[in-house]
Write an enzyme that holds these catalytic residues in place. Sequence first.
Site, PDB file in Angstrom:
ATOM      1  N   ARG A 181      50.154  33.360  45.629  1.00 14.67           N
ATOM      2  CA  ARG A 181      51.198  33.322  46.303  1.00 14.67           C
ATOM      3  C   ARG A 181      52.497  32.833  45.629  1.00 14.67           C
ATOM      4  O   ARG A 181      53.770  33.052  45.867  1.00 14.67           O
ATOM      5  CB  ARG A 181      51.259  32.738  47.743  1.00 14.67           C
ATOM      6  CG  ARG A 181      51.004  31.145  47.645  1.00 14.67           C
ATOM      7  CD  ARG A 181      50.434  30.675  48.796  1.00 14.67           C
ATOM      8  NE  ARG A 181      49.055  31.196  48.811  1.00 14.67           N
ATOM      9  CZ  ARG A 181      47.953  30.812  49.868  1.00 14.67           C
ATOM     10  NH1 ARG A 181      48.580  29.738  50.874  1.00 14.67           N
ATOM     11  NH2 ARG A 181      46.936  31.065  50.069  1.00 14.67           N
ATOM     12  N   LYS A 191      37.890  25.649  40.897  1.00 15.66           N
ATOM     13  CA  LYS A 191      36.826  26.284  41.685  1.00 15.66           C
ATOM     14  C   LYS A 191      35.254  25.525  41.416  1.00 15.66           C
ATOM     15  O   LYS A 191      34.954  25.414  40.386  1.00 15.66           O
ATOM     16  CB  LYS A 191      37.000  27.426  41.414  1.00 15.66           C
ATOM     17  CG  LYS A 191      37.961  28.488  42.038  1.00 15.66           C
ATOM     18  CD  LYS A 191      38.045  29.767  41.646  1.00 15.66           C
ATOM     19  CE  LYS A 191      39.285  30.687  42.207  1.00 15.66           C
ATOM     20  NZ  LYS A 191      39.416  30.739  43.613  1.00 15.66           N
TER      21      LYS A 191
END
Length: 492
Positions: free
Chosen positions: A342, A268
């Site tokens: 996920r 990130k």
Amino acid sequence: MVRPTLSTDSSAPASISADVLVLGVRPGSDGAPATIATPATTPFSALDGIDLAAIGATGAKDQLVRIPAVGVDAQGIALIGLGSGTDAAALRSAAGSAVRQLPFVSSIVLALPTDTTELVDAALEGAALGAYSFTRHKGAGTTGPARGDQQVTVLAPSAAADATVRPAIVGDAATLVRDLVNTAAGDLGPADVADVARAQAEGLPLTVEVLDETALEEQGFGGILGVGRGSERPPRLVVVRYAPESATKHLALVGKGITFDSGGLSLKPAASMLGMKTDMTGAATVLAATVAAARLGLDVRVTAWLCLAENMPSGSATRPGDVLTLKNGKTVEVTNTDAEGRLVLGDGMAAASLEQPDAIVDVATLTGAQVVALGDRTTGLMGSDDLVAQVRAVAGAVAEPIWPMPLPEELDARLASEVADMVNATVGNPAGGMLLAGKFLERFVGEGIPWAHLDIAGPSENKGGGYGWLGKGATGAMVRTLISLAEELQAK
């Protein structure tokens, strides 16, 4: 855990001794002035002649105006705006807002229009939520709210001895979530969360199973292992079970527990990495809801699956292009290591499905797309139609903002992989990101099992000013909804 002492009293406001007496103020309508609103059974007439407009008390939601004590044995009086509502949500918000804005007050009496059991319960719950403070990382000598000694009394039609039990338990559940989420990631790795789960289970009819990296490997949890591979602090799967013998319904709760999300090798940007200690909010939420179910003695089986990993870059980290095999045997080509939530949820949901529960609800700070679509306060809801409708109704009843979103079939094509059963993300195509994540998770729900997915990326944290019972920081979003859902399943 810091908590206030809650109580109820049926005495008249003038006979109550407290540091601050809080009175409700209801806005006027059609140009009429605002009015004092207290319990109908115990009215407070000492302020009948006061000009509320002159002191700026409009009754607007969250407005707190303090005035000298008049006609009461207290150091002062506080007027809290009730806003336009008159229901439980309005009373919960007003009570929580008043307590939140009176952090250094030792004893508070709330004389609000709590004329029914439901409204008393709402005010007590709001007070428990509003009394939250987090001081773990404050240095020695730092001045902060003295919440641990705070006593809050709600004036009620009659003082019931057990009136405070449920609100206190719900308040504790939210506090547990907020404490865990607010804790610095350096102090809370996967094993630390497991320790908290064990501590929370002590003295309660709960069992806790902790799968370490060896057990995860042996049992085929490739998603959790793949996400946690780059960290020096190995992943964990924590299973917390509440199983009363007479229960006929089983609710499985699966929580994303990324204790820090750097993005992995798909690193990130610096600004986006700030606040990523909150990426374990889902795991904290399902833990707290299960503990609350046990403390409330609900007649429903609840199992929490805490999918815990730290997503870090290193020489051992999962690479873009690597293929992971998840618990149900399906393979995933990892196209973006920053779409890691996920992957751990897929493992947890597949494992939960093996037990054939009556419903699976997963909770996750899953996608930035949720914030883009629904903002900072509204949870995204997806899944099976009937369970989605039920969760939406329950959330509405406890005033937790939520909105159902679709799971379009055409998104399945975007999950196709040339080398595996699916990809975990479509890099370069952000369209419908929240929905795509939902479609991915759908593939890990056992056939015929009702499922609901809660994306709390925005609502999990209040980054702005305080409102209602919420200050800045972790919110505990959806824990009250999950508790109420468990109570509703018990009734069925």
